[in-house]
Scaffold this motif. Sequence first.
Motif, PDB file in Angstrom:
ATOM      1  N   GLU A  17      -9.442  25.211  -7.566  1.00 27.74           N
ATOM      2  CA  GLU A  17      -8.075  25.505  -8.008  1.00 27.74           C
ATOM      3  C   GLU A  17      -7.173  25.552  -6.782  1.00 27.74           C
ATOM      4  N   PHE A  18      -5.948  25.056  -6.940  1.00 32.59           N
ATOM      5  CA  PHE A  18      -4.997  24.941  -5.842  1.00 32.59           C
ATOM      6  C   PHE A  18      -3.774  25.800  -6.106  1.00 32.59           C
ATOM      7  N   PHE A  19      -3.249  26.398  -5.012  1.00 33.12           N
ATOM      8  CA  PHE A  19      -2.124  27.319  -5.115  1.00 33.12           C
ATOM      9  C   PHE A  19      -1.055  26.959  -4.098  1.00 33.12           C
ATOM     10  N   LYS A  20       0.181  27.253  -4.450  1.00 32.06           N
ATOM     11  CA  LYS A  20       1.317  27.197  -3.531  1.00 32.06           C
ATOM     12  C   LYS A  20       2.065  28.502  -3.710  1.00 32.06           C
ATOM     13  N   ASN A  21       2.139  29.299  -2.635  1.00 33.80           N
ATOM     14  CA  ASN A  21       2.789  30.618  -2.697  1.00 33.80           C
ATOM     15  C   ASN A  21       2.240  31.462  -3.848  1.00 33.80           C
ATOM     16  N   ASN A  22       0.936  31.495  -3.995  1.00 32.18           N
ATOM     17  CA  ASN A  22       0.226  32.268  -5.013  1.00 32.18           C
ATOM     18  C   ASN A  22       0.425  31.780  -6.443  1.00 32.18           C
ATOM     19  N   ASP A  23       1.088  30.641  -6.631  1.00 30.61           N
ATOM     20  CA  ASP A  23       1.238  30.055  -7.956  1.00 30.61           C
ATOM     21  C   ASP A  23       0.249  28.907  -8.098  1.00 30.61           C
ATOM     22  N   SER A  24      -0.492  28.883  -9.190  1.00 29.59           N
ATOM     23  CA  SER A  24      -1.476  27.834  -9.406  1.00 29.59           C
ATOM     24  C   SER A  24      -0.790  26.484  -9.595  1.00 29.59           C
ATOM     25  N   LEU A  25      -1.280  25.491  -8.874  1.00 31.40           N
ATOM     26  CA  LEU A  25      -0.767  24.126  -8.991  1.00 31.40           C
ATOM     27  C   LEU A  25      -1.667  23.269  -9.871  1.00 31.40           C
ATOM     28  N   GLY A  26      -2.886  23.699 -10.095  1.00 34.21           N
ATOM     29  CA  GLY A  26      -3.793  22.931 -10.933  1.00 34.21           C
ATOM     30  C   GLY A  26      -5.235  23.111 -10.534  1.00 34.21           C
ATOM     31  N   LYS A  27      -6.094  22.494 -11.330  1.00 32.18           N
ATOM     32  CA  LYS A  27      -7.543  22.583 -11.126  1.00 32.18           C
ATOM     33  C   LYS A  27      -8.138  21.188 -11.209  1.00 32.18           C
ATOM     34  N   THR A  28      -9.288  21.025 -10.584  1.00 32.52           N
ATOM     35  CA  THR A  28     -10.025  19.773 -10.671  1.00 32.52           C
ATOM     36  C   THR A  28     -11.502  20.048 -10.502  1.00 32.52           C
ATOM     37  N   THR A  29     -12.314  19.145 -10.996  1.00 33.30           N
ATOM     38  CA  THR A  29     -13.753  19.232 -10.781  1.00 33.30           C
ATOM     39  C   THR A  29     -14.214  18.214  -9.746  1.00 33.30           C
ATOM     40  N   SER A  30     -13.289  17.350  -9.280  1.00 36.00           N
ATOM     41  CA  SER A  30     -13.647  16.336  -8.287  1.00 36.00           C
ATOM     42  C   SER A  30     -13.304  16.833  -6.880  1.00 36.00           C
ATOM     43  N   THR A  31     -13.567  16.008  -5.864  1.00 38.91           N
ATOM     44  CA  THR A  31     -13.262  16.379  -4.478  1.00 38.91           C
ATOM     45  C   THR A  31     -11.999  15.681  -3.984  1.00 38.91           C
ATOM     46  N   SER A  79       3.828  13.758   1.628  1.00 32.92           N
ATOM     47  CA  SER A  79       5.189  13.238   1.730  1.00 32.92           C
ATOM     48  C   SER A  79       6.107  14.329   1.210  1.00 32.92           C
ATOM     49  N   SER A  80       7.389  14.036   1.041  1.00 38.65           N
ATOM     50  CA  SER A  80       8.335  15.074   0.626  1.00 38.65           C
ATOM     51  C   SER A  80       8.081  15.559  -0.800  1.00 38.65           C
ATOM     52  N   ASP A  81       7.439  14.749  -1.646  1.00 38.68           N
ATOM     53  CA  ASP A  81       7.246  15.169  -3.036  1.00 38.68           C
ATOM     54  C   ASP A  81       5.796  15.079  -3.519  1.00 38.68           C
ATOM     55  N   ARG A  82       4.843  14.806  -2.615  1.00 35.28           N
ATOM     56  CA  ARG A  82       3.464  14.606  -3.043  1.00 35.28           C
ATOM     57  C   ARG A  82       2.513  15.029  -1.929  1.00 35.28           C
ATOM     58  N   ILE A  83       1.360  15.511  -2.369  1.00 36.71           N
ATOM     59  CA  ILE A  83       0.277  15.800  -1.434  1.00 36.71           C
ATOM     60  C   ILE A  83      -1.026  15.318  -2.065  1.00 36.71           C
ATOM     61  N   THR A  84      -1.847  14.683  -1.267  1.00 38.37           N
ATOM     62  CA  THR A  84      -3.172  14.243  -1.700  1.00 38.37           C
ATOM     63  C   THR A  84      -4.190  14.871  -0.755  1.00 38.37           C
ATOM     64  N   TRP A 114      -7.665  15.668  -4.976  1.00 40.57           N
ATOM     65  CA  TRP A 114      -6.617  16.277  -5.797  1.00 40.57           C
ATOM     66  C   TRP A 114      -5.270  15.780  -5.317  1.00 40.57           C
ATOM     67  N   GLU A 115      -4.407  15.496  -6.267  1.00 38.35           N
ATOM     68  CA  GLU A 115      -3.056  15.036  -5.914  1.00 38.35           C
ATOM     69  C   GLU A 115      -2.040  15.831  -6.734  1.00 38.35           C
ATOM     70  N   ALA A 116      -1.032  16.282  -6.048  1.00 33.63           N
ATOM     71  CA  ALA A 116       0.069  16.980  -6.716  1.00 33.63           C
ATOM     72  C   ALA A 116       1.367  16.248  -6.395  1.00 33.63           C
ATOM     73  N   THR A 117       2.192  16.130  -7.407  1.00 39.11           N
ATOM     74  CA  THR A 117       3.508  15.498  -7.227  1.00 39.11           C
ATOM     75  C   THR A 117       4.583  16.471  -7.631  1.00 39.11           C
ATOM     76  N   GLY A 118       5.815  16.143  -7.288  1.00 40.58           N
ATOM     77  CA  GLY A 118       6.942  16.992  -7.662  1.00 40.58           C
ATOM     78  C   GLY A 118       6.950  18.314  -6.928  1.00 40.58           C
ATOM     79  N   LEU A 119       6.532  18.330  -5.701  1.00 42.39           N
ATOM     80  CA  LEU A 119       6.477  19.583  -4.938  1.00 42.39           C
ATOM     81  C   LEU A 119       7.777  19.933  -4.224  1.00 42.39           C
ATOM     82  N   SER A 120       8.764  19.027  -4.274  1.00 39.99           N
ATOM     83  CA  SER A 120      10.007  19.316  -3.539  1.00 39.99           C
ATOM     84  C   SER A 120      10.866  20.313  -4.269  1.00 39.99           C
TER      85      SER A 120
END
Length: 186
Positions: free
Chosen positions: A164-178, A141-146, A180-186
């Motif tokens: 580990e997840f990246f947006k434009n070469n900046d780390s967004l976070g890490k997880t050990t599960s399969t 969505s406009s502010d979240r990705i799962t 991942w959800e990120a919020t506040g991406l707008s």
Amino acid sequence: DFSEGTVEVSVYAADLAGQELQVSWNFEIDLTSPTLDSISLPSYTPKVNPTISFSASGNPIEVALSCNNSDWKDWQSYSDTINNFDVSIGSYGCLGASNGTVTIYAKVRDAALNESEVKSSSTTLDTLEPNAPTNLRGEASSDRITLNWDAASDNGFSGIAEYEFFKNNDSLGKTTSTTWEATGLS
């Protein structure tokens, strides 16, 4: 019979004319072996020359290493950390460039050549990269990705530690599960 400590040894020399000369030397007798308190290795390493850490007492000046407690690499200067012992070369009892568990044995010695007891530690050598995760799926969505995916597999011996997840070469976070959800991406 000599015991540990300072010993004075004298030598008398006499010639046929009855002239005598005495020379004395003092030297230290060291019968006490140094102690190798511990040897430690990382649990897993991608390096064929893993970092080996030591703790020792009794003034060790040299350390020797082996992969089988029988064939020893030449003595080298003692340091609390060594990273020049190559387990992939097939010498010193090492099996060569194979991945898996490697046990390294160590002993130290002092200036009087007294040797410590042998200690050992093991590491898992894993020089192979993992396979990529597959079947990536996501909702956005406009502010979240799962994101969801099928787990990556490891070609080596250590298993998958994290993603580990990246947006434009900046780390967004890490997880050990399969998942991942990120919020506040707008």
